[in-house]
Design a protein around this motif. Sequence first.
Motif, PDB file in Angstrom:
ATOM      1  N   UNK A 177       0.835  -1.203   0.000  1.00  0.00           N
ATOM      2  CA  UNK A 177       0.000   0.000   0.000  1.00  0.00           C
ATOM      3  C   UNK A 177       0.870   1.254   0.000  1.00  0.00           C
ATOM      4  N   UNK A 178       1.932   1.233   0.783  1.00  0.00           N
ATOM      5  CA  UNK A 178       2.805   2.403   0.872  1.00  0.00           C
ATOM      6  C   UNK A 178       3.433   2.713  -0.478  1.00  0.00           C
ATOM      7  N   UNK A 179       3.783   1.677  -1.238  1.00  0.00           N
ATOM      8  CA  UNK A 179       4.320   1.894  -2.584  1.00  0.00           C
ATOM      9  C   UNK A 179       3.287   2.613  -3.443  1.00  0.00           C
ATOM     10  N   UNK A 180       2.047   2.151  -3.374  1.00  0.00           N
ATOM     11  CA  UNK A 180       0.997   2.774  -4.181  1.00  0.00           C
ATOM     12  C   UNK A 180       0.725   4.212  -3.731  1.00  0.00           C
ATOM     13  N   UNK A 181       0.738   4.451  -2.423  1.00  0.00           N
ATOM     14  CA  UNK A 181       0.565   5.818  -1.933  1.00  0.00           C
ATOM     15  C   UNK A 181       1.698   6.702  -2.453  1.00  0.00           C
ATOM     16  N   UNK A 182       2.916   6.163  -2.420  1.00  0.00           N
ATOM     17  CA  UNK A 182       4.095   6.927  -2.827  1.00  0.00           C
ATOM     18  C   UNK A 182       3.991   7.348  -4.285  1.00  0.00           C
ATOM     19  N   UNK A 183       3.662   6.398  -5.164  1.00  0.00           N
ATOM     20  CA  UNK A 183       3.606   6.692  -6.601  1.00  0.00           C
ATOM     21  C   UNK A 183       2.378   7.524  -6.940  1.00  0.00           C
ATOM     22  N   UNK A 184       1.197   7.069  -6.478  1.00  0.00           N
ATOM     23  CA  UNK A 184      -0.044   7.760  -6.830  1.00  0.00           C
ATOM     24  C   UNK A 184      -0.144   9.122  -6.160  1.00  0.00           C
ATOM     25  N   UNK A 185       0.398   9.247  -4.954  1.00  0.00           N
ATOM     26  CA  UNK A 185       0.274  10.501  -4.219  1.00  0.00           C
ATOM     27  C   UNK A 185       1.356  11.500  -4.533  1.00  0.00           C
ATOM     28  N   UNK A 186       2.369  11.085  -5.284  1.00  0.00           N
ATOM     29  CA  UNK A 186       3.499  11.966  -5.530  1.00  0.00           C
ATOM     30  C   UNK A 186       3.646  12.271  -7.016  1.00  0.00           C
ATOM     31  N   UNK A 187       4.075  11.273  -7.778  1.00  0.00           N
ATOM     32  CA  UNK A 187       4.399  11.496  -9.187  1.00  0.00           C
ATOM     33  C   UNK A 187       3.201  11.994  -9.994  1.00  0.00           C
ATOM     34  N   UNK A 188       2.054  11.363  -9.807  1.00  0.00           N
ATOM     35  CA  UNK A 188       0.906  11.733 -10.645  1.00  0.00           C
ATOM     36  C   UNK A 188       0.413  13.140 -10.341  1.00  0.00           C
ATOM     37  N   UNK A 189       0.407  13.532  -9.074  1.00  0.00           N
ATOM     38  CA  UNK A 189      -0.046  14.883  -8.737  1.00  0.00           C
ATOM     39  C   UNK A 189       0.976  15.928  -9.183  1.00  0.00           C
ATOM     40  N   UNK A 190       2.258  15.593  -9.121  1.00  0.00           N
ATOM     41  CA  UNK A 190       3.290  16.479  -9.685  1.00  0.00           C
ATOM     42  C   UNK A 190       3.007  16.729 -11.160  1.00  0.00           C
ATOM     43  N   UNK A 191       2.710  15.659 -11.892  1.00  0.00           N
ATOM     44  CA  UNK A 191       2.432  15.804 -13.325  1.00  0.00           C
ATOM     45  C   UNK A 191       1.164  16.618 -13.574  1.00  0.00           C
ATOM     46  N   UNK A 192       0.142  16.420 -12.743  1.00  0.00           N
ATOM     47  CA  UNK A 192      -1.090  17.195 -12.881  1.00  0.00           C
ATOM     48  C   UNK A 192      -0.821  18.685 -12.677  1.00  0.00           C
ATOM     49  N   UNK A 193      -0.115  19.030 -11.607  1.00  0.00           N
ATOM     50  CA  UNK A 193       0.167  20.441 -11.327  1.00  0.00           C
ATOM     51  C   UNK A 193       0.993  21.079 -12.444  1.00  0.00           C
ATOM     52  N   UNK A 194       1.995  20.358 -12.934  1.00  0.00           N
ATOM     53  CA  UNK A 194       2.848  20.918 -13.989  1.00  0.00           C
ATOM     54  C   UNK A 194       2.061  21.119 -15.279  1.00  0.00           C
ATOM     55  N   UNK A 195       1.231  20.135 -15.628  1.00  0.00           N
ATOM     56  CA  UNK A 195       0.400  20.286 -16.833  1.00  0.00           C
ATOM     57  C   UNK A 195      -0.563  21.458 -16.691  1.00  0.00           C
ATOM     58  N   UNK A 196      -1.082  21.663 -15.489  1.00  0.00           N
ATOM     59  CA  UNK A 196      -1.990  22.792 -15.257  1.00  0.00           C
ATOM     60  C   UNK A 196      -1.267  24.119 -15.457  1.00  0.00           C
ATOM     61  N   UNK A 197      -0.054  24.242 -14.908  1.00  0.00           N
ATOM     62  CA  UNK A 197       0.717  25.480 -15.088  1.00  0.00           C
ATOM     63  C   UNK A 197       1.062  25.678 -16.561  1.00  0.00           C
ATOM     64  N   UNK A 198       1.405  24.616 -17.247  1.00  0.00           N
ATOM     65  CA  UNK A 198       1.703  24.671 -18.690  1.00  0.00           C
ATOM     66  C   UNK A 198       0.502  25.210 -19.460  1.00  0.00           C
ATOM     67  N   UNK A 199      -0.680  24.691 -19.140  1.00  0.00           N
ATOM     68  CA  UNK A 199      -1.897  25.168 -19.805  1.00  0.00           C
ATOM     69  C   UNK A 199      -2.141  26.653 -19.497  1.00  0.00           C
ATOM     70  N   UNK A 200      -1.929  27.055 -18.265  1.00  0.00           N
ATOM     71  CA  UNK A 200      -2.099  28.463 -17.899  1.00  0.00           C
ATOM     72  C   UNK A 200      -1.102  29.351 -18.643  1.00  0.00           C
ATOM     73  N   UNK A 201       0.143  28.890 -18.707  1.00  0.00           N
ATOM     74  CA  UNK A 201       1.203  29.694 -19.308  1.00  0.00           C
ATOM     75  C   UNK A 201       1.031  29.847 -20.814  1.00  0.00           C
ATOM     76  N   UNK A 202       0.329  28.922 -21.442  1.00  0.00           N
ATOM     77  CA  UNK A 202       0.149  28.983 -22.890  1.00  0.00           C
ATOM     78  C   UNK A 202      -1.219  29.544 -23.289  1.00  0.00           C
TER      79      UNK A 202
END
Length: 422
Positions: A249-274
């Motif tokens: 479970x901790x592995x899944x929390x680590x990946x799902x709670x970290x990498x994917x949300x990082x990618x979501x936030x960055x894509x959101x800023x990219x969309x805003x910036x463009x």
Amino acid sequence: MDDLLALKPDVVRCPYPAYAAQRAEQPVVYSERLSGWLVTRHDDVLAVLRDTERFSNRLASGPSSVSGIAQRIVDDETLPERTRNAAARRIELSKARVLLFADPPLHKRQRALVNAGFTPRRVAELDTVVHDLAHRLIDAFPAGSPVDVVPAFSMPIPMTMIATLLGVPPERMDTFKQWSDAFTRGVGALEHDTDAVIDIFDKVDAFYDYFTEELAVRRESPVDDLLSDLLAARMGGEEPLSEAEILQMLVQFLVAGNETTTNLLTSAVWRLATDPRVQTRLRDNPAELPKFIEEVLRLEPPVQGIWRVTTTDVDLGGTAIPEGQLLYLVTGSTNRDPEVFGHPDDLDLDTDRARHLSFGRGEHACLGMSLARLEAKLALDVLLARCADVALAQPDGEVPFHRSFVLHGITSLPITFTSRSA
């Protein structure tokens, strides 16, 4: 699609034309390179996600994962013994079918036990963590100079949140990030060189060692964190979670709670910036921010696909698929299916687009989707309030993406901005 699976950079950066072609020509097709079936149409994918009897989660990470690598290298005597031992450990722990990899009724039990740890008080505390951290990170943005939002904003917020949940102290944050990178490095790439494999499993083993010791400490002296809650979780007549279940479970929390949300936030800023018009609209109408986040999730899903295995012979979209076959459900394609979404490639804040499948659907809908949405809303709200005129520092530069056909995310995004008052 073969170019995407081969990780050709231009297709990894923008896989959507490849999805559209596949969806139109062969929406359900066998891929020799993947040794499984590609499913690209919204209604077909939705039918699979809702049917847990005929489509199993037991190989939910697919062949392009740490578990997939472990299966391939455990007996490879050209690798160091410690690497083979770490692979064997991963394989043994993976026998504990947990959450993403568990089918009903096991999945229902685990999900109920985990949900008990996400109390309203704990979620409210995370609100404060995200809000305060976003302000501190923006305070540190260099005045008058470009800032790369990935290390300066998008990555620290979800990493700090999941570390806080798991009781990881601030001084271990760099190591915690390395562990996360090791688990995600295997996702969405079918081939790795020897040095990469050794490095991945050194860090995976260190993750398991650390949290095995932390669980032992919590058994003796529980504290107010999710680890202690998982150890203490009980349901009437049900067995407590085993150590192997908790570690997975901790592995899944680590990946799902970290990498994917990082990618979501960055894509959101990219969309805003463009798109300055969207920026202005959201500053003037902050209540529309959740709708913007849903559109970013639909258009740039951090996870581009989901894996399933057939438990019986099935007919999917008019195609016969035998029992025991691996399916790759391409949610990055379903979210732009013109049969479901009008003008599917456009960001639309005026239409309800809630039918996207970025968090899955049904029994296995993402456990952390509410937290991810909350994190994104809080972080972007602060960013828009504090930073005016968000723009790409290199408008004509090539935006680099992760080398993966499953995880979709920008690795570096320098922006410029005009500071506003806190």
